[in-house]
Enzyme design. Structure first.
Site, PDB file in Angstrom:
ATOM      1  N   CYS A   1       0.834  -1.209   0.000  1.00 13.59           N
ATOM      2  CA  CYS A   1       0.000   0.000   0.000  1.00 13.59           C
ATOM      3  C   CYS A   1       0.870   1.261   0.000  1.00 13.59           C
ATOM      4  CB  CYS A   1      -0.977  -0.039   1.171  1.00 13.59           C
ATOM      5  SG  CYS A   1      -2.276   1.198   1.013  1.00 13.59           S
TER       6      CYS A   1
ATOM      7  N   HIS B   1      -3.553  -5.386   1.033  1.00  7.36           N
ATOM      8  CA  HIS B   1      -2.856  -5.643   2.306  1.00  7.36           C
ATOM      9  C   HIS B   1      -2.870  -7.128   2.668  1.00  7.36           C
ATOM     10  CE1 HIS B   1      -2.325  -1.543   4.009  1.00  7.36           C
ATOM     11  NE2 HIS B   1      -3.343  -1.238   3.226  1.00  7.36           N
TER      12      HIS B   1
ATOM     13  N   GLU C   1      -1.319  -8.584   4.974  1.00  7.16           N
ATOM     14  CA  GLU C   1      -1.298  -8.770   6.437  1.00  7.16           C
ATOM     15  C   GLU C   1      -2.685  -8.593   7.054  1.00  7.16           C
ATOM     16  OE1 GLU C   1      -0.573  -6.077   4.915  1.00  7.16           O
ATOM     17  OE2 GLU C   1      -1.008  -4.299   6.137  1.00  7.16           O
TER      18      GLU C   1
END
Lengths: 80, 264
Positions: B96, B225, B227
């Protein structure tokens, strides 16, 4: 020396921010066809000549203030 | 799996906000991970690490352009170390805002550190901050970040950004295609091309591009993302029958697999 650098989208690139602004102005009753949004940087640069100021600001635009993929820029000296 | 011998550094600065989640994901995989602020970076040697992550957030308030200030700063201050790091084929991941940083620094898609960017991540076509789950298709599964995936596999991973519209000129796009540097594309849930269709292509990215790598493949940047799609409980289905893990985990699994095969 005060320098004004204006960074804006290159012609032909879609400007979502300008589009939304134009719509909003039309809603307020203004006869606005299109808006292009840019950024203005007013820089106080320590230099001795106008030429040097323009050269350095050009370099600043290339290195940080503009992304040449999408941005154009214009530079002018505000006072000497 | 003995991933404990691998070391990662997650960099942060004012406005970074995904550093902890990224560290948690890496540590869950067994990688020894440190979060280091830019102000403390000079006390570290980057060559002590196998992986550098530029995490998500709003570094320097997204001033000038998202990622521009951090990109220039970090690659000016640490140029020598980073050049060596990249040349040695070590891994660098930008997520990002981290992707924006790598683009603005001229590190992606080029080889080495360029003076001016070749691509841009511009304001989303919708002019909105887009925060939603998207579907990605794996275009290149031969990078260290996608080894554990199948080519053509569809992953569901969330995005959250206002400036993610991938832009470049035709010549660079052709080069990216030829070099297999397009890693992820936004697609329909069934894996078919989105062809710019909103909201599947959430930001108007050219050619539906969601993530790219450099020619060597050791640097990758992506807007989504991974994560945030790591644990099953992070997924929208978490309340019903939560899957054990999210698709984002595969990015981290790939990194481990790569390191295990390449680092003794």
């Amino acid at each position: 020396m005060k320098i004004r650098a204006e960074v804006r989208l290159k012609p032909g690139h879609f400007d979502p921010e300008g589009d939304v602004t134009a719509k909003s102005l039309r809603e307020l009753g203004f006869p606005v066809d299109a808006v292009k949004v840019g950024k203005v940087y007013v820089l106080d640069v320590k230099v001795n000549s106008k030429e040097e100021a323009l050269r350095l600001t050009e370099e600043m635009c290339r290195k940080l203030l503009a992304n040449p993929v999408k941005d154009d820029y214009t530079i002018e000296v505000l006072n000497t | 799996m003995d991933a404990g011998k691998f070391r990662a550094i997650v960099l942060r600065t004012g406005g970074t906000n995904c550093d902890l989640e990224t560290k948690i994901a890496l540590e869950e995989m067994g990688v020894k991970t440190e979060i280091v602020h830019m102000n403390k970076i000079e006390s570290k040697s980057l060559l002590d690490y196998h992986l550098i992550v530029f995490p998500g957030g709003f570094s320097y308030g997204d001033y000038v352009r998202a990622g521009a200030v951090w990109g220039k700063r970090v690659f000016t201050r640490l140029r020598e170390q980073l050049e060596k790091f990249i040349d040695e084929g070590r891994l660098m991941l930008g997520i990002c805002n981290g992707f924006q940083v790598l683009v603005e620094a001229g590190v992606l898609p080029g080889d080495g550190i360029g003076e001016t960017p070749l691509v841009a991540l511009a304001t989303n076509s919708s002019a909105k901050y887009e925060c939603r789950w998207v579907w990605l298709r794996v275009e290149n599964n031969r990078t260290p970040f996608t080894l554990a995936m199948e080519k053509g596999e569809v992953l569901k991973i969330p995005i959250g950004h206002a400036e993610g519209r991938f832009l470049t000129d035709e010549k660079t796009l052709e080069k990216l295609k030829e070099g297999s540097q397009i890693v992820f594309k936004y697609v329909l849930p069934n894996g078919e091309d989105a062809n710019g269709l909103y909201p599947y292509n959430p930001n108007g990215s050219l050619y539906d591009i969601a993530g790219i790598c450099n020619r060597n493949g050791n640097i990758m940047g992506m807007m989504p993302h991974p994560e945030r799609a790591f644990f099953g409980w992070q997924l929208p289905e978490w309340g019903e029958a939560p899957p054990e893990r999210g698709d984002g985990r595969k990015v981290f699994e790939s990194v481990i697999e790569y390191l295990e095969n390449n680092i003794s």
